[in-house]
Motif scaffolding. Structure first.
Motif, PDB file in Angstrom:
ATOM      1  N   VAL A 144       0.863  -1.182   0.000  1.00  0.00           N
ATOM      2  CA  VAL A 144       0.000   0.000   0.000  1.00  0.00           C
ATOM      3  C   VAL A 144       0.897   1.229   0.000  1.00  0.00           C
ATOM      4  N   SER A 163      -2.201   3.951  -3.725  1.00  0.00           N
ATOM      5  CA  SER A 163      -1.987   2.917  -4.725  1.00  0.00           C
ATOM      6  C   SER A 163      -1.715   1.598  -4.002  1.00  0.00           C
ATOM      7  N   THR A 164      -2.530   0.581  -4.257  1.00  0.00           N
ATOM      8  CA  THR A 164      -2.398  -0.709  -3.583  1.00  0.00           C
ATOM      9  C   THR A 164      -2.172  -1.802  -4.616  1.00  0.00           C
ATOM     10  N   HIS A 198      -6.142  -0.708   2.518  1.00  0.00           N
ATOM     11  CA  HIS A 198      -6.250   0.319   1.472  1.00  0.00           C
ATOM     12  C   HIS A 198      -6.873   1.605   2.028  1.00  0.00           C
TER      13      HIS A 198
END
Length: 102
Positions: A8, A73-74, A61
């Protein structure tokens, strides 16, 4: 059992340091039911039933947003093996055994 590798990345935080976010995400994982997890230098490994793993990924997230990040952004990789019980440790031991056999 599913094994997931999750990374993450909070974006636009104004700092290059992410350790405070990582620490908070580990706290979030401590509150999740039905999973085990381990922190690695570049990601987190989560193990459990696929439904519990997915719930934990969603919580991870959301965590940076709760900490003030404007974008997250995961990346997720999932190994969901159902032909026999498995774990991250089992996968490592399997490779070690093959190394010892050669």
């Amino acid at each position: 059992m599913a094994i997931a590798e999750v990374t993450v990345i909070p974006v636009g935080t104004g700092s290059t340091s992410l350790s405070a976010y990582v620490a908070q995400m580990q706290r979030v994982l401590n509150s999740q039911q039905g999973i085990t997890f381990q922190l690695t230098p570049m990601s987190t490994i989560i193990e459990g039933d696929i439904k519990d793993v997915m719930q934990a990924i969603l919580a991870l997230h959301e965590c940076p947003f709760d900490e003030g990040a404007g974008r997250v952004s995961t990346s997720v990789k999932i190994d969901d093996r159902r032909d026999h019980p498995t774990s991250a440790q089992y996968k490592i031991e399997s490779v070690r055994q093959k190394l010892a056999d050669s």
